[in-house]
Design a protein around this motif. Structure first.
Motif, PDB file in Angstrom:
ATOM      1  N   LEU A 202      10.854  -5.295  -0.855  1.00  0.00           N
ATOM      2  CA  LEU A 202      11.773  -4.239  -1.286  1.00  0.00           C
ATOM      3  C   LEU A 202      11.711  -3.093  -0.284  1.00  0.00           C
ATOM      4  N   ASP A 203      12.860  -2.713   0.250  1.00  0.00           N
ATOM      5  CA  ASP A 203      12.878  -1.596   1.184  1.00  0.00           C
ATOM      6  C   ASP A 203      12.697  -0.276   0.429  1.00  0.00           C
ATOM      7  N   ALA A 204      12.617   0.823   1.175  1.00  0.00           N
ATOM      8  CA  ALA A 204      12.308   2.127   0.573  1.00  0.00           C
ATOM      9  C   ALA A 204      13.332   2.523  -0.481  1.00  0.00           C
ATOM     10  N   SER A 205      14.603   2.248  -0.234  1.00  0.00           N
ATOM     11  CA  SER A 205      15.639   2.593  -1.198  1.00  0.00           C
ATOM     12  C   SER A 205      15.476   1.818  -2.500  1.00  0.00           C
ATOM     13  N   ARG A 206      15.209   0.527  -2.397  1.00  0.00           N
ATOM     14  CA  ARG A 206      15.014  -0.306  -3.597  1.00  0.00           C
ATOM     15  C   ARG A 206      13.755   0.097  -4.348  1.00  0.00           C
ATOM     16  N   GLN A 207      12.719   0.451  -3.610  1.00  0.00           N
ATOM     17  CA  GLN A 207      11.492   0.915  -4.271  1.00  0.00           C
ATOM     18  C   GLN A 207      11.765   2.160  -5.108  1.00  0.00           C
ATOM     19  N   SER A 208      12.504   3.113  -4.525  1.00  0.00           N
ATOM     20  CA  SER A 208      12.817   4.352  -5.231  1.00  0.00           C
ATOM     21  C   SER A 208      13.679   4.071  -6.463  1.00  0.00           C
ATOM     22  N   THR A 209      14.668   3.192  -6.313  1.00  0.00           N
ATOM     23  CA  THR A 209      15.526   2.828  -7.443  1.00  0.00           C
ATOM     24  C   THR A 209      14.710   2.180  -8.552  1.00  0.00           C
ATOM     25  N   LEU A 210      13.859   1.228  -8.180  1.00  0.00           N
ATOM     26  CA  LEU A 210      13.055   0.531  -9.179  1.00  0.00           C
ATOM     27  C   LEU A 210      12.085   1.487  -9.863  1.00  0.00           C
ATOM     28  N   LEU A 211      11.471   2.384  -9.103  1.00  0.00           N
ATOM     29  CA  LEU A 211      10.559   3.349  -9.706  1.00  0.00           C
ATOM     30  C   LEU A 211      11.270   4.190 -10.757  1.00  0.00           C
TER      31      LEU A 211
ATOM     32  N   ARG B 117      -9.091 -11.784   0.973  1.00  0.00           N
ATOM     33  CA  ARG B 117      -8.669 -10.419   0.670  1.00  0.00           C
ATOM     34  C   ARG B 117      -7.546  -9.980   1.592  1.00  0.00           C
ATOM     35  N   ILE B 118      -6.544  -9.330   0.982  1.00  0.00           N
ATOM     36  CA  ILE B 118      -5.425  -8.790   1.738  1.00  0.00           C
ATOM     37  C   ILE B 118      -5.088  -7.411   1.177  1.00  0.00           C
ATOM     38  N   VAL B 119      -4.317  -6.639   1.917  1.00  0.00           N
ATOM     39  CA  VAL B 119      -3.849  -5.332   1.452  1.00  0.00           C
ATOM     40  C   VAL B 119      -2.416  -5.486   0.966  1.00  0.00           C
ATOM     41  N   LEU B 120      -2.165  -5.023  -0.257  1.00  0.00           N
ATOM     42  CA  LEU B 120      -0.810  -4.998  -0.811  1.00  0.00           C
ATOM     43  C   LEU B 120      -0.270  -3.580  -0.672  1.00  0.00           C
ATOM     44  N   ARG B 121       0.935  -3.471  -0.098  1.00  0.00           N
ATOM     45  CA  ARG B 121       1.553  -2.167   0.119  1.00  0.00           C
ATOM     46  C   ARG B 121       2.820  -2.038  -0.718  1.00  0.00           C
ATOM     47  N   SER B 122       3.313  -0.830  -0.819  1.00  0.00           N
ATOM     48  CA  SER B 122       4.494  -0.562  -1.630  1.00  0.00           C
ATOM     49  C   SER B 122       5.670  -1.408  -1.148  1.00  0.00           C
ATOM     50  N   GLY B 123       6.313  -2.087  -2.084  1.00  0.00           N
ATOM     51  CA  GLY B 123       7.429  -2.959  -1.759  1.00  0.00           C
ATOM     52  C   GLY B 123       7.048  -4.410  -1.577  1.00  0.00           C
ATOM     53  N   ASP B 124       5.754  -4.708  -1.507  1.00  0.00           N
ATOM     54  CA  ASP B 124       5.310  -6.095  -1.359  1.00  0.00           C
ATOM     55  C   ASP B 124       5.529  -6.879  -2.643  1.00  0.00           C
ATOM     56  N   VAL B 125       5.806  -8.170  -2.487  1.00  0.00           N
ATOM     57  CA  VAL B 125       5.914  -9.099  -3.612  1.00  0.00           C
ATOM     58  C   VAL B 125       4.917 -10.227  -3.392  1.00  0.00           C
ATOM     59  N   VAL B 126       4.259 -10.636  -4.466  1.00  0.00           N
ATOM     60  CA  VAL B 126       3.312 -11.760  -4.437  1.00  0.00           C
ATOM     61  C   VAL B 126       3.751 -12.788  -5.461  1.00  0.00           C
ATOM     62  N   VAL B 127       3.670 -14.070  -5.078  1.00  0.00           N
ATOM     63  CA  VAL B 127       3.982 -15.168  -5.983  1.00  0.00           C
ATOM     64  C   VAL B 127       2.751 -16.051  -6.118  1.00  0.00           C
ATOM     65  N   LEU B 128       2.320 -16.271  -7.360  1.00  0.00           N
ATOM     66  CA  LEU B 128       1.253 -17.226  -7.662  1.00  0.00           C
ATOM     67  C   LEU B 128       1.884 -18.404  -8.385  1.00  0.00           C
ATOM     68  N   GLY B 129       2.011 -19.519  -7.691  1.00  0.00           N
ATOM     69  CA  GLY B 129       2.604 -20.707  -8.278  1.00  0.00           C
ATOM     70  C   GLY B 129       1.878 -21.940  -7.795  1.00  0.00           C
ATOM     71  N   GLY B 130       2.306 -23.095  -8.266  1.00  0.00           N
ATOM     72  CA  GLY B 130       1.706 -24.343  -7.818  1.00  0.00           C
ATOM     73  C   GLY B 130       0.208 -24.368  -8.009  1.00  0.00           C
ATOM     74  N   ALA B 131      -0.505 -24.780  -6.957  1.00  0.00           N
ATOM     75  CA  ALA B 131      -1.966 -24.878  -7.039  1.00  0.00           C
ATOM     76  C   ALA B 131      -2.631 -23.517  -7.193  1.00  0.00           C
ATOM     77  N   ALA B 132      -1.927 -22.442  -6.841  1.00  0.00           N
ATOM     78  CA  ALA B 132      -2.494 -21.094  -6.951  1.00  0.00           C
ATOM     79  C   ALA B 132      -2.187 -20.426  -8.285  1.00  0.00           C
ATOM     80  N   ARG B 133      -1.435 -21.105  -9.144  1.00  0.00           N
ATOM     81  CA  ARG B 133      -1.003 -20.471 -10.398  1.00  0.00           C
ATOM     82  C   ARG B 133      -2.181 -20.040 -11.259  1.00  0.00           C
ATOM     83  N   MET B 134      -3.250 -20.825 -11.293  1.00  0.00           N
ATOM     84  CA  MET B 134      -4.407 -20.501 -12.125  1.00  0.00           C
ATOM     85  C   MET B 134      -5.575 -19.963 -11.307  1.00  0.00           C
TER      86      MET B 134
END
Length: 216
Positions: free
Chosen positions: A23-32, A163-180
């Motif tokens: 999500l770009d800065a504009s979408r982040q602001s809208t969603l917030l 370990r990773i750093v999650l920043r504003s606008g990032d999306v994470v998907v846990l599916g498949g073998a990583a779902r649990m």
């Protein structure tokens, strides 16, 4: 709707997808702004652990038909109303539904969006999302606000973690073998994003609760 893809997807273990700057800065602001409207109707509250009654370090709310809650009396569960106000959860913002449609690869929409607010010092211990009926539906999360140190492991809590750093606008998907897979937030880095005037981080976790054909 056009959503900005600011960086290449980062794929780790099978089924785990990190989409930096989705999500770009504009979408982040809208969603917030839309999430603040949700919280005006369904305020953040402090949930407690099922067995001990110990309070979480994050504050929570939900939007969508169902919401995830936890307390000492009833444990982990989904329900259709806010545990303090008794009112139904507000509708999920369309922008979140669009993110789900683009990344989830699942035929039904999400039924719950858990809203976690991480103030400075808050964290989330290693856990897995196991209260849903159909693990074929992924978990999709959206980060808003300050950077967070995120970890993901395997199917046992004590296993090795990445370990990773999650920043504003990032999306994470846990599916498949990583779902649990076990995952959590080790810490939030204050002052790393100007998005939230009060500081801290909001995480939005989209989940499908009921299995295909189990609508009721």
């Amino acid at each position: 709707m056009s959503i900005c893809h600011a960086a290449r997807p980062r794929i780790g273990r099978e089924g785990f997808l990190h989409l930096p700057g989705y999500l770009d800065a504009s979408r982040q602001s809208t969603l917030l702004g839309q999430i603040r409207d949700v919280l005006a109707a369904s305020p953040l509250y402090v949930p407690t652990m099922p067995r001990t009654g110990k309070p979480f370090s994050v504050r929570m709310s939900n939007c969508g038909p169902l919401g995830w809650v936890s307390d000492q009396a009833g444990g982990y569960r989904y329900q259709a109303e806010h545990p303090l106000t008794g009112k139904p959860w507000p509708s999920m913002p369309e922008l979140l539904l669009e993110v789900w449609r683009q990344v989830a690869d699942y035929p039904l929409p999400p039924e719950a969006c858990l809203i976690n607010y991480y103030a400075p010092g808050a964290k989330m211990g290693s856990h897995r999302d196991a209260d849903e009926e159909d693990a074929r539906a992924p978990v999709v999360s959206v980060s808003l606000g300050d950077d967070a140190a995120f970890h993901i492991g395997g199917l046992v809590r004590a296993g090795p973690k990445e370990r990773i750093v999650l920043r504003s606008g990032d999306v994470v998907v846990l599916g498949g073998a990583a779902r649990m897979a076990y995952h959590g937030i080790d810490r939030v880095h204050p002052g790393t994003s100007p998005l939230l005037a009060e500081g801290g981080r909001i995480n939005l976790t989209l989940r499908r609760v009921r299995a295909l054909g189990a609508e009721r």
